[in-house]
Design a protein around this motif. Sequence first.
Motif, PDB file in Angstrom:
ATOM      1  N   VAL A 205       0.836  -1.205   0.000  1.00  0.00           N
ATOM      2  CA  VAL A 205       0.000   0.000   0.000  1.00  0.00           C
ATOM      3  C   VAL A 205       0.870   1.254   0.000  1.00  0.00           C
ATOM      4  O   VAL A 205       0.607   2.203  -0.753  1.00  0.00           O
ATOM      5  CB  VAL A 205      -0.953  -0.005   1.210  1.00  0.00           C
ATOM      6  N   LYS A 206       1.909   1.266   0.827  1.00  0.00           N
ATOM      7  CA  LYS A 206       2.824   2.417   0.858  1.00  0.00           C
ATOM      8  C   LYS A 206       3.514   2.574  -0.494  1.00  0.00           C
ATOM      9  O   LYS A 206       3.685   3.701  -0.989  1.00  0.00           O
ATOM     10  CB  LYS A 206       3.869   2.211   1.961  1.00  0.00           C
ATOM     11  N   GLN A 207       3.885   1.458  -1.124  1.00  0.00           N
ATOM     12  CA  GLN A 207       4.549   1.550  -2.421  1.00  0.00           C
ATOM     13  C   GLN A 207       3.599   2.062  -3.494  1.00  0.00           C
ATOM     14  O   GLN A 207       4.005   2.808  -4.387  1.00  0.00           O
ATOM     15  CB  GLN A 207       5.139   0.193  -2.817  1.00  0.00           C
ATOM     16  N   PHE A 208       2.326   1.672  -3.405  1.00  0.00           N
ATOM     17  CA  PHE A 208       1.319   2.235  -4.309  1.00  0.00           C
ATOM     18  C   PHE A 208       1.308   3.753  -4.183  1.00  0.00           C
ATOM     19  O   PHE A 208       1.348   4.478  -5.189  1.00  0.00           O
ATOM     20  CB  PHE A 208      -0.079   1.708  -3.959  1.00  0.00           C
ATOM     21  N   TYR A 209       1.225   4.228  -2.949  1.00  0.00           N
ATOM     22  CA  TYR A 209       1.144   5.672  -2.726  1.00  0.00           C
ATOM     23  C   TYR A 209       2.384   6.385  -3.266  1.00  0.00           C
ATOM     24  O   TYR A 209       2.275   7.391  -3.982  1.00  0.00           O
ATOM     25  CB  TYR A 209       0.979   5.965  -1.235  1.00  0.00           C
ATOM     26  N   LEU A 210       3.565   5.870  -2.940  1.00  0.00           N
ATOM     27  CA  LEU A 210       4.798   6.520  -3.382  1.00  0.00           C
ATOM     28  C   LEU A 210       4.909   6.535  -4.904  1.00  0.00           C
ATOM     29  O   LEU A 210       5.295   7.544  -5.507  1.00  0.00           O
ATOM     30  CB  LEU A 210       6.009   5.808  -2.775  1.00  0.00           C
TER      31      LEU A 210
END
Length: 295
Positions: A205-210
């Motif tokens: 999820v964090k990688q999606f956002y970044l």
Amino acid sequence: MHRRQFLKLFFSVLGAACPTVSMARSLRIQSDDQGPVPHAANTPHRFLFSPDVHDSAVKDLLFTEDNHQYPVVNDIYVSGPDIALFHSSLARLKRLMKIVGYANFSLLGFDTAVKTAKSYSAIGAFSKRELEFLEGLYNTPASVYGFLGDRTASDLTDMIQKKQIQKIPNTGHYLFRGKSLDMYDTICSKIGSDVVLTSGVRGIVKQFYLFLNKARSCDLNLSLASRSLAPPGYSFHGIGDFDVGKRGFGVSNFTVAFTRTNVYDRLAGLGFVKFRYPPKNNLGVRFEPWHIEVI
């Protein structure tokens, strides 16, 4: 649901997480316009772009570190109806991060993110189309964009187990226990208090956002974004790598300016430290002198 209730739910799920047991299998999401629909993970794989769309000859251009910040011919852009989905998904992820907190957001699994968004009116449930957009982005081979690194995640719904990680004081970041934590401790013992952890464990999820946020700053050019940030499912931060920098140097730690610091000089002089993306690598990624290879 109050923030305290979320934290209780989040850590209970994190502690019991198992990559082979997915909450998504039974979760149903309220679509914006079509009523209850199955989670995107229950549908056949959708690719945002065809795996054959990228001209292999263009990949040679991506191997030079000089053009990582410039568009090149045949770069892949978000287009058509996906533009609106791109922006709405990114905005929802940003609201999600604000609600759960920065550190928790780094560990959030996809299923927990979907369930949390549905529980908070301030975030709003992911629509069916947004879930399909995100799943399509995850399933698209990163080589389509020109990123030639290995996939590190086995499934969109992979989760990070609490027992695997440890929070690093005064950083807001976590590291995996074992090799990652040992490597960081050794680096700190050799370099001293000038070195600081700037990025640790990152869930999908964090990688999606970044990645989406980077693409937004690149005029929706996914290829350009991938030259400085791994697409979702391809980040080694999800299995052990981490970033370090010079304490007090801020965002400059993620620029070439970091190579002119005493921390980098000492880091490069340590015989046991390897950089995941060295100069002139053949993975289509810029040189990252802050990214420590662990796995």
